[in-house]
Write an enzyme that holds these catalytic residues in place. Structure first.
Site, PDB file in Angstrom:
ATOM      1  N   TYR A  63       0.875  -1.178   0.000  1.00 46.98           N
ATOM      2  CA  TYR A  63       0.000   0.000   0.000  1.00 46.98           C
ATOM      3  C   TYR A  63       0.909   1.224   0.000  1.00 46.98           C
ATOM      4  O   TYR A  63       1.597   1.509   0.983  1.00 46.98           O
ATOM      5  CB  TYR A  63      -0.911   0.030   1.230  1.00 46.98           C
ATOM      6  CG  TYR A  63      -1.895  -1.121   1.323  1.00 46.98           C
ATOM      7  CD1 TYR A  63      -2.248  -1.874   0.197  1.00 46.98           C
ATOM      8  CD2 TYR A  63      -2.474  -1.468   2.530  1.00 46.98           C
ATOM      9  CE1 TYR A  63      -3.152  -2.920   0.285  1.00 46.98           C
ATOM     10  CE2 TYR A  63      -3.383  -2.518   2.627  1.00 46.98           C
ATOM     11  CZ  TYR A  63      -3.707  -3.235   1.495  1.00 46.98           C
ATOM     12  OH  TYR A  63      -4.600  -4.276   1.599  1.00 46.98           O
ATOM     13  N   LEU A 215     -17.362  -2.956   3.293  1.00 49.74           N
ATOM     14  CA  LEU A 215     -18.337  -1.911   2.947  1.00 49.74           C
ATOM     15  C   LEU A 215     -18.505  -1.797   1.437  1.00 49.74           C
ATOM     16  O   LEU A 215     -19.117  -0.845   0.956  1.00 49.74           O
ATOM     17  CB  LEU A 215     -17.873  -0.557   3.520  1.00 49.74           C
ATOM     18  CG  LEU A 215     -17.649  -0.518   5.037  1.00 49.74           C
ATOM     19  CD1 LEU A 215     -17.058   0.815   5.474  1.00 49.74           C
ATOM     20  CD2 LEU A 215     -18.970  -0.780   5.768  1.00 49.74           C
ATOM     21  N   GLY A 217     -15.789  -1.744  -0.636  1.00 51.06           N
ATOM     22  CA  GLY A 217     -14.496  -1.335  -1.196  1.00 51.06           C
ATOM     23  C   GLY A 217     -14.605  -0.106  -2.071  1.00 51.06           C
ATOM     24  O   GLY A 217     -15.188   0.907  -1.671  1.00 51.06           O
ATOM     25  N   PHE A 218     -14.056  -0.204  -3.281  1.00 50.35           N
ATOM     26  CA  PHE A 218     -14.002   0.968  -4.167  1.00 50.35           C
ATOM     27  C   PHE A 218     -15.398   1.352  -4.677  1.00 50.35           C
ATOM     28  O   PHE A 218     -15.582   2.443  -5.200  1.00 50.35           O
ATOM     29  CB  PHE A 218     -13.039   0.713  -5.332  1.00 50.35           C
ATOM     30  CG  PHE A 218     -11.606   0.533  -4.879  1.00 50.35           C
ATOM     31  CD1 PHE A 218     -10.880   1.616  -4.391  1.00 50.35           C
ATOM     32  CD2 PHE A 218     -10.995  -0.708  -4.903  1.00 50.35           C
ATOM     33  CE1 PHE A 218      -9.562   1.462  -3.948  1.00 50.35           C
ATOM     34  CE2 PHE A 218      -9.685  -0.880  -4.462  1.00 50.35           C
ATOM     35  CZ  PHE A 218      -8.964   0.209  -3.983  1.00 50.35           C
ATOM     36  N   PRO A 220     -18.722   1.522  -2.762  1.00 48.56           N
ATOM     37  CA  PRO A 220     -19.452   1.301  -1.513  1.00 48.56           C
ATOM     38  C   PRO A 220     -20.857   0.718  -1.732  1.00 48.56           C
ATOM     39  O   PRO A 220     -21.535   1.040  -2.713  1.00 48.56           O
ATOM     40  CB  PRO A 220     -19.491   2.692  -0.887  1.00 48.56           C
ATOM     41  CG  PRO A 220     -18.253   3.364  -1.406  1.00 48.56           C
ATOM     42  CD  PRO A 220     -18.069   2.844  -2.808  1.00 48.56           C
ATOM     43  N   LEU A 221     -21.250  -0.163  -0.827  1.00 48.58           N
ATOM     44  CA  LEU A 221     -22.533  -0.878  -0.933  1.00 48.58           C
ATOM     45  C   LEU A 221     -23.695   0.104  -1.052  1.00 48.58           C
ATOM     46  O   LEU A 221     -23.748   1.100  -0.324  1.00 48.58           O
ATOM     47  CB  LEU A 221     -22.753  -1.722   0.327  1.00 48.58           C
ATOM     48  CG  LEU A 221     -21.814  -2.907   0.527  1.00 48.58           C
ATOM     49  CD1 LEU A 221     -21.954  -3.439   1.957  1.00 48.58           C
ATOM     50  CD2 LEU A 221     -22.132  -4.003  -0.487  1.00 48.58           C
TER      51      LEU A 221
HETATM   52  N1  LIG Z   1      -6.434  -9.018   0.982  1.00 50.93           N
HETATM   53  C1  LIG Z   1      -6.753  -8.206   0.010  1.00 50.93           C
HETATM   54  O1  LIG Z   1      -6.601  -8.517  -1.154  1.00 50.93           O
HETATM   55  C2  LIG Z   1      -7.369  -6.868   0.334  1.00 50.93           C
HETATM   56  C3  LIG Z   1      -7.965  -6.126  -0.693  1.00 50.93           C
HETATM   57  C4  LIG Z   1      -8.559  -4.918  -0.366  1.00 50.93           C
HETATM   58  C5  LIG Z   1      -8.535  -4.445   0.947  1.00 50.93           C
HETATM   59  N2  LIG Z   1      -7.929  -5.192   1.908  1.00 50.93           N
HETATM   60  C6  LIG Z   1      -7.943  -4.742   3.332  1.00 50.93           C
HETATM   61  O2  LIG Z   1      -9.293  -4.617   3.725  1.00 50.93           O
HETATM   62  C7  LIG Z   1      -9.526  -3.334   4.302  1.00 50.93           C
HETATM   63  C8  LIG Z   1     -10.961  -2.910   4.029  1.00 50.93           C
HETATM   64  O3  LIG Z   1     -11.176  -2.776   2.654  1.00 50.93           O
HETATM   65  P1  LIG Z   1     -11.302  -1.364   1.925  1.00 50.93           P
HETATM   66  O4  LIG Z   1     -10.794  -0.273   2.794  1.00 50.93           O
HETATM   67  O5  LIG Z   1     -10.723  -1.508   0.588  1.00 50.93           O
HETATM   68  O6  LIG Z   1     -12.856  -1.260   1.668  1.00 50.93           O
HETATM   69  P2  LIG Z   1     -14.130  -1.027   2.616  1.00 50.93           P
HETATM   70  O7  LIG Z   1     -13.736  -1.056   4.037  1.00 50.93           O
HETATM   71  O8  LIG Z   1     -15.188  -1.925   2.143  1.00 50.93           O
HETATM   72  O9  LIG Z   1     -14.571   0.449   2.190  1.00 50.93           O
HETATM   73  C9  LIG Z   1     -13.721   1.525   2.203  1.00 50.93           C
HETATM   74  C10 LIG Z   1     -14.412   2.651   1.439  1.00 50.93           C
HETATM   75  O10 LIG Z   1     -15.608   3.015   2.115  1.00 50.93           O
HETATM   76  C11 LIG Z   1     -15.553   4.376   2.504  1.00 50.93           C
HETATM   77  N3  LIG Z   1     -16.103   4.454   3.855  1.00 50.93           N
HETATM   78  C12 LIG Z   1     -15.600   3.915   4.991  1.00 50.93           C
HETATM   79  N4  LIG Z   1     -16.424   4.148   6.025  1.00 50.93           N
HETATM   80  C13 LIG Z   1     -17.465   4.844   5.540  1.00 50.93           C
HETATM   81  C14 LIG Z   1     -18.618   5.383   6.137  1.00 50.93           C
HETATM   82  N5  LIG Z   1     -18.876   5.235   7.431  1.00 50.93           N
HETATM   83  N6  LIG Z   1     -19.494   6.049   5.332  1.00 50.93           N
HETATM   84  C15 LIG Z   1     -19.251   6.203   4.016  1.00 50.93           C
HETATM   85  N7  LIG Z   1     -18.169   5.715   3.393  1.00 50.93           N
HETATM   86  C16 LIG Z   1     -17.265   5.035   4.165  1.00 50.93           C
HETATM   87  C17 LIG Z   1     -14.101   4.779   2.463  1.00 50.93           C
HETATM   88  O11 LIG Z   1     -13.967   6.128   2.114  1.00 50.93           O
HETATM   89  P3  LIG Z   1     -13.427   7.230   3.189  1.00 50.93           P
HETATM   90  O12 LIG Z   1     -11.954   7.097   3.221  1.00 50.93           O
HETATM   91  O13 LIG Z   1     -13.902   8.512   2.587  1.00 50.93           O
HETATM   92  O14 LIG Z   1     -14.091   6.927   4.489  1.00 50.93           O
HETATM   93  C18 LIG Z   1     -13.576   3.883   1.339  1.00 50.93           C
HETATM   94  O15 LIG Z   1     -13.822   4.477   0.095  1.00 50.93           O
HETATM   95  C19 LIG Z   1      -8.478  -2.449   3.620  1.00 50.93           C
HETATM   96  O16 LIG Z   1      -8.282  -1.247   4.324  1.00 50.93           O
HETATM   97  C20 LIG Z   1      -7.283  -3.373   3.566  1.00 50.93           C
HETATM   98  O17 LIG Z   1      -6.601  -3.348   4.802  1.00 50.93           O
HETATM   99  C21 LIG Z   1      -7.365  -6.392   1.631  1.00 50.93           C
END
Ligand SMILES: NC(=O)c1ccc[n+]([C@@H]2O[C@H](COP(=O)([O-])OP(=O)(O)OC[C@H]3O[C@@H](n4cnc5c(N)ncnc54)[C@H](OP(=O)(O)O)[C@@H]3O)[C@@H](O)[C@H]2O)c1
Length: 293
Positions: A63, A215, A217-218, A220-221
């Protein structure tokens, strides 16, 4: 008692961690590449997470690359004894920000080294082997060679516990024959439930399942049912999506990602949201007739 304690705990590599944690991927720059637009804000999100009781942070040295781990170190060092940092190896970034496989023994050893240096740790708590046969989703194929390499790094004392990411159920089975697997990190949420059977199988064996993109990811639900349930419970749709995962299975650990303190607080408050049975039933319908969880 802090709010997030209400979601309970689960065993992750011999540590009891709170079921609501934090995913650090959103702290890097746009496209998870380069530095964040506002570094002080990124430091603030991490410090607020730990202050609110988070003891499980998910990251990777790819990252940024390197950036997110360096920010974690700057924000949180000296680390608390109870903090579990989970990282992942198996990929690298191209100069054009692409996500490329990095599975050779040399690349895996270098990735462990990079994580140790950038996080400022003597050993990594948990390292997920991120399978990249298909970057976008699990694809069959033996994982023995890279997992044996990671197991050798564990024997050297550089890695305490091993997990798997972006894997099929048969790769989990193969992996468990090679090393003790303490967690599986795959894409899973209200609308993306391909791993339903795997979640239940791991729950039976006491292995943590850590959904990425909880949630959406890229993307949002978004769902009329989700918004309707949230309105009825006076919660936000994101809180309902997280509460659904908490109730879905006891071995699910959450790592929602955000770059905003306001969203972090909102997400952590989901720990106290209890979904009634009729809300669960309605939400189970979102993925298209899945059986009640
Ligand atoms: N193993 C893998 O291949 C893999 C792949 C992807 C991710 N990951 C891990 O999984 C974690 C979670 O996944 P993710 O961060 O990609 O996706 P996520 O948690 O599903 O969603 C993150 C997105 O939701 C938004 N968001 C978060 N809280 C919110 C809220 N309360 N209201 C509205 N929007 C909100 C964030 O924007 P804002 O910043 O504006 O809040 C961001 O755009 C990552 O941080 C990473 O550590 C692992």
């Amino acid at each position: 008692m802090q709010t997030i304690d209400q979601a309970g705990t689960f065993n992750l590599g011999g540590h009891s961690v709170k079921r609501l944690g934090y995913g650090a991927m959103q702290l890097a720059g746009p496209g998870v590449f380069g530095p964040p637009r506002d570094k002080d804000a990124a430091l603030g999100v991490l410090r607020e997470a730990v202050k609110a009781g988070v003891d499980h942070i998910d990251t990777s040295d790819f990252y940024g690359p390197h950036v997110t781990n360096q920010i974690i170190r700057e924000a949180l060092e000296p680390y608390g004894d109870d903090l579990v940092i989970v990282t992942k190896i198996g990929a690298r970034r191209g100069t054009d920000a692409s996500w490329l496989p990095a599975f050779s023994s040399d690349e895996l050893a270098r990735a462990v080294d990079d994580n140790l240096r950038n996080l400022g740790r003597e050993a990594l708590d948990v390292v997920n082997l991120r399978i990249m046969f298909d970057a976008h989703g699990p694809a069959e194929g033996s994982i023995a060679e890279p997992l044996n390499t990671l197991a050798a790094l564990q024997k050297q004392g550089l890695v305490r516990h091993i997990g798997l990411s972006n894997v099929t159920a048969s790769q989990v089975e193969e992996g468990r024959g090679i090393a003790e697997i303490v967690c599986v990190q795959n894409q899973y949420n209200l609308a993306h439930r391909a791993d339903d059977a795997l979640v239940d199988a791991l729950a039976r064996d006491g292995i943590a399942y850590v959904p990425f993109f909880p949630l959406g990811g890229f993307s949002p639900l978004q769902s009329a049912t989700l918004s309707e349930v949230a309105g009825r419970l006076q919660a936000t749709p994101m809180q309902v999506a997280l509460a659904w995962l908490l109730r879905r299975a006891p071995n699910i650990l959450l790592i929602p990602g955000t770059s905003s303190v306001a969203h972090l607080r909102e997400n952590l408050a989901a720990a106290s949201l209890v979904l009634p049975d009729d809300a669960m039933a309605a939400l189970n319908g979102i993925a298209g007739g899945q059986p009640a969880a």
